[in-house]
Write an enzyme that holds these catalytic residues in place. Structure first.
Site, PDB file in Angstrom:
ATOM      1  N   GLY A 151       2.313   4.689   6.581  1.00  0.00           N
ATOM      2  CA  GLY A 151       1.684   4.402   7.851  1.00  0.00           C
ATOM      3  C   GLY A 151       1.560   2.914   8.120  1.00  0.00           C
ATOM      4  O   GLY A 151       0.821   2.213   7.432  1.00  0.00           O
ATOM      5  N   THR A 152       2.270   2.441   9.123  1.00  0.00           N
ATOM      6  CA  THR A 152       2.210   1.032   9.521  1.00  0.00           C
ATOM      7  C   THR A 152       3.049   0.846  10.771  1.00  0.00           C
ATOM      8  O   THR A 152       3.788   1.746  11.172  1.00  0.00           O
ATOM      9  CB  THR A 152       2.743   0.120   8.396  1.00  0.00           C
ATOM     10  OG1 THR A 152       2.478  -1.240   8.724  1.00  0.00           O
ATOM     11  CG2 THR A 152       4.246   0.289   8.221  1.00  0.00           C
ATOM     12  N   THR A 153       2.921  -0.299  11.390  1.00  0.00           N
ATOM     13  CA  THR A 153       3.830  -0.704  12.464  1.00  0.00           C
ATOM     14  C   THR A 153       4.168  -2.166  12.249  1.00  0.00           C
ATOM     15  O   THR A 153       3.277  -3.010  12.204  1.00  0.00           O
ATOM     16  CB  THR A 153       3.192  -0.530  13.854  1.00  0.00           C
ATOM     17  OG1 THR A 153       2.731   0.814  14.008  1.00  0.00           O
ATOM     18  CG2 THR A 153       4.210  -0.825  14.941  1.00  0.00           C
TER      19      THR A 153
ATOM     20  N   LYS B  76      -0.009  -7.816   6.226  1.00  0.00           N
ATOM     21  CA  LYS B  76       1.267  -7.279   5.753  1.00  0.00           C
ATOM     22  C   LYS B  76       2.414  -8.285   5.888  1.00  0.00           C
ATOM     23  O   LYS B  76       3.559  -7.953   5.589  1.00  0.00           O
ATOM     24  CB  LYS B  76       1.609  -5.994   6.510  1.00  0.00           C
ATOM     25  CG  LYS B  76       0.544  -4.919   6.376  1.00  0.00           C
ATOM     26  CD  LYS B  76       0.821  -3.717   7.253  1.00  0.00           C
ATOM     27  CE  LYS B  76      -0.321  -2.726   7.186  1.00  0.00           C
ATOM     28  NZ  LYS B  76      -0.107  -1.563   8.081  1.00  0.00           N
TER      29      LYS B  76
END
Length: 217
Positions: free
Chosen positions: A16-18, A50
Site C-alpha cells: 500500500g502506497t502511492t 518514502k
C-alpha cells in the site's frame, strides 16, 4: 494435521502506497504519500518518508516491503559512494538505477520491493527510471506506482505535459497524490515531494489539511 502456509510469497505482502516521478523543464520531481501499513489492516506510521536520498542529486522512491526496500537502498548508497570515490565525480542517475536493478534482480526470489529512481546529472540532466519487483529497468518521463496508482492513471495521462514549469509540476504531483490518497485506503498522511535540479534538491512537505479536495471525504 492440517498445515497452514505462512510464506509471504504465497499470502502476499501489502504494498500500500502511492509514488510518482515526473520530468519538468530543467529538473525532475519525485513524490509519495506517507502512510506505512502492516498487512493492509494496521497503519504503523502516518508520516514515514518514502523518498530515500541515494546521492546528492539522486533519490529513490520505495514501494512494497519497507524492510526489503531499506536494505536495498542502504546497499545502493554504499555502492554509489564507493563508485563516486573511484570515479572522482558524482555518479550518473542511470548508474544508481542500474545498481538498484542488479540488487533487485539478483535477489528477486527473496525481495518484494520496487523503486522509482529520479535525479539530475551533468551528462543527461533530469531523468526518471523505474525498477520493477523482478529487476526490470525502464526510463520514462512520468511514472506512478503503488496501490494508489490504479486510481490516477487517467489523471496522469490527461494532465501531464512535457516541459512543464517547476510550479506546474509541483501542483500536478500534489493533485495526483491527493486524488490517490482520497481513494486508496492504504495511502494517506502527508505528501512528500523532492524537486531536483542542477542547483540541488529541495524537500517539500504538504500537510494533509493543505491538500486539494476533489470530492467529499
Amino acid at each position: 494435521m492440517e498445515k497452514h502456509c505462512t510464506d509471504s510469497r504465497v499470502k502476499g505482502v501489502s504494498t500500500g502506497t502511492t509514488i510518482l516521478a515526473a520530468l519538468f523543464d530543467g529538473g525532475v520531481l519525485i513524490g509519495s504519500d506517507s502512510r506505512a501499513s502492516i498487512g493492509g489492516d494496521y497503519v504503523s506510521s502516518k508520516t514515514i518518508n518514502k523518498l530515500i536520498q541515494i546521492h546528492d542529486r539522486i533519490f529513490a522512491c520505495i514501494a512494497g516491503s519497507l524492510a526489503d526496500a531499506q536494505a536495498v537502498t542502504k546497499a545502493a548508497k554504499f555502492h554509489l559512494s564507493f563508485h563516486s570515490v573511484q570515479m572522482e565525480s558524482p555518479p550518473l542517475v542511470i548508474a544508481a538505477a542500474s545498481v538498484l536493478k542488479e540488487l533487485c534482480y539478483k535477489n528477486k526470489e527473496e525481495l518484494q520491493a520496487g523503486f522509482i529512481t529520479a535525479g539530475w546529472d551533468r551528462k543527461k540532466g533530469p531523468q526518471v527510471y523505474v525498477v520493477s519487483l523482478g529487476g526490470m529497468l525502464v526510463s520514462q518521463p512520468v511514472t506512478v506506482a503503488g496501490s494508489g496508482s490504479t486510481y490516477i492513471y487517467g489523471y496522469v495521462d490527461a494532465k501531464y505535459k512535457p516541459n512543464m514549469s517547476r510550479e506546474e509540476c509541483v501542483q500536478f504531483a500534489t493533485n495526483a497524490l491527493a486524488l490517490a490518497m482520497g481513494r486508496d485506503n492504504v495511502s494517506g498522511g502527508v505528501v512528500h515531494l523532492v524537486v531536483i535540479t542542477e542547483k540541488g534538491a529541495e524537500h517539500v512537505v504538504v500537510p494533509g489539511d493543505k491538500l486539494p479536495k476533489f470530492h467529499d471525504e
